[in-house]
Motif scaffolding. Structure first.
Motif: not given
Ligand code: MG
Length: 384
Positions: A322-333
């Motif tokens: 889940m933290a990996c998902i959060m981090n990936g989304a943050n990078e894109v945003a």
């Protein structure tokens, strides 16, 4: 030729951490030698750094720039390589003692894992490595006897507070400057511009981490990083806003004693400590005058105006990927915000929606982590 100097590989040498590390190294040439420099796209600065520091090897990750770098360094005693596969191979070289992992974002993960597998000392500036793959990276570090020395100022502070301590930690207190929007209303934060978000009051850092500081996602990422580095539950890590950025973080022990590390905000201090550890060497950083500082303020963070903090706690508590998902989304945003494609308030929204939609994997292996990062990026992109 063998020397007693520490041979350093700097991944991301043209970035904010990389250039400050070279500044530190230039002041202690008796102690450090540059073995490898790598950069993504900034060929001009990489060439200049290679001429000045004469590493054995340099890598330009963008292969289109290989000829430029190679021709410019043709007369130097420096071997030039291109592409991530060269970074991944050269970090394992027998001449490398310490790898300063200061690439930006998820791209720092693979070379860091390779360096760990070669048993190198890791000076870790790339927090996304532990956020995305903390369980895997810390397990590998133990397995391959690869020490991870934190470079992030908060984690360096905690690491310094723990020197000489062998007892259980009760609580970690991570300090946060609060960023440029500390006193802004929710409505003003929602429509903040790129220039406003990039205007950090205390720290001179790269664009990604500066935007993360403005949203306070940076502190969320750091909470997860601290949890992995110091083996602490998120329940025992408290975030406190401290606008002066003088106390860089604190440790509370079971007798109620607190230790803090203080100093003027200057990233060269934690960078140098990671490279010189366990020694401390001189640095011409600004000295604190407590009469001048006069007061230190501390506030609870406001999760209504800065929802990214709660997103990070919940992602880390859920665990798995889940933290990996959060981090990936943050990078894109963050990237979309830097390109003026979304409003500032959409950064946490996009992260939250991506966390809801992405496939949860409770016990991810490294392939799951790469797949989750990719999926999170695709979902986040579709939301922009
Ligand atoms: Mg930090």
């Amino acid at each position: 030729m063998h020397t007693n100097k520490r041979h350093i590989a700097i991944l991301g040498s043209t970035g904010s951490i990389g250039t400050q590390a070279l500044d530190v190294i230039s002041r202690h040439t008796d102690m450090f030698e540059v073995e490898l420099l790598t950069a993504n796209n900034n060929a001009a600065l990489l060439i200049e750094q290679a001429r000045r520091f004469r590493p054995n090897n340099v890598v330009i990750c963008n292969k289109d720039l290989y000829d430029t770098v190679n021709e410019a360094l043709a007369k130097e005693d420096v071997k030039v390589f291109a592409g991530m596969e060269s970074v991944n191979a050269l970090v394992q070289g027998s001449n490398v003692d310490i790898v300063l992992a200061s690439m930006v974002g998820f791209s720092g993960l693979e070379p860091t894992i390779n360096a760990i597998k070669a048993g190198k000392v890791i000076a870790l500036a790339n927090k996304e490595t532990l956020v995305a793959a903390g369980s895997i990276v810390t397990r590998l570090a133990r397995e391959y006897n690869s020490p991870i020395i934190p470079v992030d100022s908060e984690h360096s502070a905690i690491f310094q507070c723990l020197q000489g301590e062998h007892t259980r930690i009760e609580k970690l207190i991570l300090t946060a400057s609060g960023g440029p929007f500390r006193n802004w209303s929710k409505e003003d934060i929602a429509k903040a511009t790129r220039v406003q978000a990039l205007n950090h009051p205390n720290w001179d850092m790269g664009a990604k981490v500066t935007i993360d500081s403005a949203s306070m996602m940076n502190k969320g990422l750091e909470m997860i990083e601290a949890s992995w580095l110091f083996n602490m539950s998120p329940d025992d890590i408290e975030i406190v806003v401290h606008p002066q950025s003088i106390v860089h973080s604190m440790v509370q022990f079971t007798d109620g004693c607190l230790k803090a590390q203080l100093g003027a905000p200057d990233m060269r201090v934690p960078i140098q400590y990671a490279l010189s550890y366990p020694e401390r060497v001189s640095l011409d950083t600004k000295r604190l005058s407590f009469a001048e500082v006069a007061r230190l303020d501390f506030f609870a963070p406001d999760s209504t105006r800065f929802p990214a903090i709660d997103l990070a706690y919940s992602a880390h508590r859920v665990g798995g990927n889940m933290a990996c998902i959060m981090n990936g989304a943050n990078e894109v945003a963050v990237d979309a915000f830097l390109k003026d494609r979304i409003l500032f308030c959409r950064i946490p929204e996009i992260i939250e929606k991506t966390m809801e939609k992405a496939t949860f994997v409770p016990l991810p292996d490294i392939d799951d982590i790469y797949a989750s990062h990719q999926q999170a990026k695709e979902i986040a992109l579709s939301l922009i």
